[in-house]
Design an enzyme around this catalytic site. Structure first.
Site, mmCIF file in Angstrom:
data_model
loop_
_atom_site.group_PDB
_atom_site.id
_atom_site.type_symbol
_atom_site.label_atom_id
_atom_site.label_comp_id
_atom_site.label_asym_id
_atom_site.label_seq_id
_atom_site.Cartn_x
_atom_site.Cartn_y
_atom_site.Cartn_z
ATOM 1 N N TYR A 127 -3.002 -0.207 10.466
ATOM 2 C CA TYR A 127 -3.003 -0.635 9.055
ATOM 3 C C TYR A 127 -1.651 -0.345 8.409
ATOM 4 O O TYR A 127 -1.067 -1.220 7.758
ATOM 5 C CB TYR A 127 -4.132 0.080 8.300
ATOM 6 C CG TYR A 127 -4.185 -0.278 6.824
ATOM 7 C CD1 TYR A 127 -4.629 -1.529 6.407
ATOM 8 C CD2 TYR A 127 -3.785 0.638 5.852
ATOM 9 C CE1 TYR A 127 -4.673 -1.859 5.052
ATOM 10 C CE2 TYR A 127 -3.830 0.309 4.501
ATOM 11 C CZ TYR A 127 -4.271 -0.939 4.110
ATOM 12 O OH TYR A 127 -4.309 -1.261 2.771
ATOM 13 N N SER A 150 0.860 -1.194 0.000
ATOM 14 C CA SER A 150 0.000 0.000 0.000
ATOM 15 C C SER A 150 0.892 1.239 0.000
ATOM 16 O O SER A 150 2.059 1.167 0.411
ATOM 17 C CB SER A 150 -0.851 0.015 1.272
ATOM 18 O OG SER A 150 -1.533 1.245 1.421
HETATM 19 P P1 NDP Z 1 -11.317 -5.804 -1.030
HETATM 20 O O1 NDP Z 1 -11.924 -5.670 0.330
HETATM 21 O O2 NDP Z 1 -12.164 -5.577 -2.216
HETATM 22 O O3 NDP Z 1 -10.623 -7.247 -1.162
HETATM 23 C C1 NDP Z 1 -9.963 -7.845 -0.093
HETATM 24 C C2 NDP Z 1 -9.837 -9.324 -0.381
HETATM 25 O O4 NDP Z 1 -9.163 -9.950 0.720
HETATM 26 C C3 NDP Z 1 -11.191 -10.015 -0.531
HETATM 27 O O5 NDP Z 1 -11.131 -10.880 -1.640
HETATM 28 C C4 NDP Z 1 -11.323 -10.787 0.757
HETATM 29 O O6 NDP Z 1 -12.055 -11.985 0.508
HETATM 30 C C5 NDP Z 1 -9.887 -11.101 1.069
HETATM 31 N N1 NDP Z 1 -9.686 -11.471 2.458
HETATM 32 C C6 NDP Z 1 -9.944 -10.738 3.567
HETATM 33 N N2 NDP Z 1 -9.674 -11.464 4.667
HETATM 34 C C7 NDP Z 1 -9.233 -12.672 4.237
HETATM 35 C C8 NDP Z 1 -8.807 -13.858 4.879
HETATM 36 N N3 NDP Z 1 -8.769 -13.950 6.226
HETATM 37 N N4 NDP Z 1 -8.414 -14.921 4.122
HETATM 38 C C9 NDP Z 1 -8.455 -14.829 2.783
HETATM 39 N N5 NDP Z 1 -8.859 -13.743 2.107
HETATM 40 C C10 NDP Z 1 -9.236 -12.674 2.840
HETATM 41 O O7 NDP Z 1 -10.086 -4.803 -1.026
HETATM 42 P P2 NDP Z 1 -8.879 -4.546 -2.061
HETATM 43 O O8 NDP Z 1 -9.066 -5.286 -3.312
HETATM 44 O O9 NDP Z 1 -8.693 -3.101 -2.116
HETATM 45 O O10 NDP Z 1 -7.669 -5.152 -1.224
HETATM 46 C C11 NDP Z 1 -6.657 -5.974 -1.772
HETATM 47 C C12 NDP Z 1 -5.320 -5.569 -1.185
HETATM 48 O O11 NDP Z 1 -4.982 -4.262 -1.652
HETATM 49 C C13 NDP Z 1 -5.291 -5.492 0.333
HETATM 50 O O12 NDP Z 1 -4.088 -6.072 0.816
HETATM 51 C C14 NDP Z 1 -5.306 -4.012 0.613
HETATM 52 O O13 NDP Z 1 -4.713 -3.678 1.840
HETATM 53 C C15 NDP Z 1 -4.505 -3.504 -0.575
HETATM 54 N N6 NDP Z 1 -4.685 -2.069 -0.853
HETATM 55 C C16 NDP Z 1 -5.868 -1.596 -1.349
HETATM 56 C C17 NDP Z 1 -6.035 -0.241 -1.565
HETATM 57 C C18 NDP Z 1 -7.332 0.337 -2.049
HETATM 58 O O14 NDP Z 1 -7.479 1.566 -2.071
HETATM 59 N N7 NDP Z 1 -8.297 -0.473 -2.475
HETATM 60 C C19 NDP Z 1 -4.940 0.710 -1.348
HETATM 61 C C20 NDP Z 1 -3.738 0.102 -0.848
HETATM 62 C C21 NDP Z 1 -3.624 -1.228 -0.634
HETATM 63 P P3 NDP Z 1 -13.070 -12.700 1.503
HETATM 64 O O15 NDP Z 1 -13.724 -11.634 2.336
HETATM 65 O O16 NDP Z 1 -14.013 -13.415 0.581
HETATM 66 O O17 NDP Z 1 -12.226 -13.650 2.302
#
Ligand code: NDP
Length: 244
Positions: free
Chosen positions: A155, A142
């Site tokens: 975070y 991030s």
């Molecule tokens: P989303 O919330 O759309 O996606 C997050 C994903 O993580 C989901 O598919 C969720 O699936 C999965 N997840 C959460 N907990 C678990 C778990 N315990 N085991 C397996 N899977 C898990 O957010 P983003 O797509 O934005 O996030 C993806 C990455 O990008 C993250 O690491 C986030 O920190 C990073 N990021 C995003 C930014 C943004 O602005 N969007 C900016 C900077 C970084 P499910 O709930 O089905 O398990």
């Protein structure tokens, strides 16, 4: 574009946002993808979408905070496709709040998913990559891995850790193992939907007003994966042009 060689790609957190977009893009490039997340119904729909477009995908229930679950995810990838070429360690959560709110359960959840989940994912896949002599770990960190902001102390701490762990892996890895950190700025996804603290949620509405598509991050991942084997893209930061 079809790449030189099909690579078996594992994506954690493929059920929404950046993970979903990355799976779609890499599958469209001809790579078999193994999709992991807790919401298996979402993953099964994504498998259908990829297959209808001519790609290859399989869905595996995954909770990255549980080492046995991550080991099962890696074992399923090997059982289906016989190798593990790329890990996209993407699963993450972001329930922001000021430290004074004392939301210890949410701090623990961020550490469990964003830090321990990354470590579990490396532990479950690196031995296979080392046996193969080739592999690629792509961590989604991030812009919070570079700077701290109010309500984001924990975070950002997890993302500083993710970037440090990934850089450490790069330094320790033999030349066949490539290691990349991709750090998104504000990106369309469901990430902000789990913020329970009212002040942090309100601040995020303003902060997240300008966002880029999840596919912008998928393109960055795809670029690193598609590079020649002797080229390791170490870090990519991708922000909305309007974000400072
Ligand atoms: P989303 O919330 O759309 O996606 C997050 C994903 O993580 C989901 O598919 C969720 O699936 C999965 N997840 C959460 N907990 C678990 C778990 N315990 N085991 C397996 N899977 C898990 O957010 P983003 O797509 O934005 O996030 C993806 C990455 O990008 C993250 O690491 C986030 O920190 C990073 N990021 C995003 C930014 C943004 O602005 N969007 C900016 C900077 C970084 P499910 O709930 O089905 O398990």
């Amino acid at each position: 574009m079809v790449l030189h060689r099909r690579k078996v790609v594992l994506v954690t957190g493929a059920s929404s946002g950046i993970g979903r977009a990355t799976a779609l893009r890499l599958a469209a490039a001809g790579h078999p993808v193994v999709l992991g997340a807790r919401r298996i119904d979402r993953l099964e729909m994504l498998v259908s979408e990829i297959e209808e477009a001519g790609g290859t995908a399989t869905a595996v229930p995954l909770d990255v905070s549980d080492l046995a679950s991550v080991q099962g995810f890696a074992a399923a990838a090997l059982a289906h496709f016989g190798r593990i070429d790329v890990l996209v360690a993407n699963a993450g959560v972001m329930p922001l709040s000021p430290l004074a709110a004392g939301l210890v359960d949410e701090w623990d959840r961020m550490i469990d998913v964003n830090v321990r989940g990354l470590l579990h994912s490396i532990a479950a896949t690196l031995p296979t990559m080392l046996d193969q002599g080739v592999g690629h770990v792509v961590t989604i960190a991030s812009v919070g891995a570079y700077d701290v902001s109010p309500t984001a102390a924990v975070y950002c701490g997890t993302k500083f850790a993710a970037r440090a762990i990934t850089e450490g892996l790069r330094q320790e890895s033999p030349r066949g193992i490539r290691v990349t950190t991709v750090s998104p700025g504000v990106t369309e996804s469901e990430l902000a939907s789990t913020i329970s603290d009212a002040s942090a949620a309100a601040a995020m509405v303003v902060y997240r007003a300008e966002s880029i598509s999840a596919d912008a991050i998928a393109r960055a991942v795809s670029y690193a994966v598609a590079e020649r084997p002797d080229v390791d893209i170490n870090e990519i930061v991708v922000r909305p042009a309007a974000q400072r």
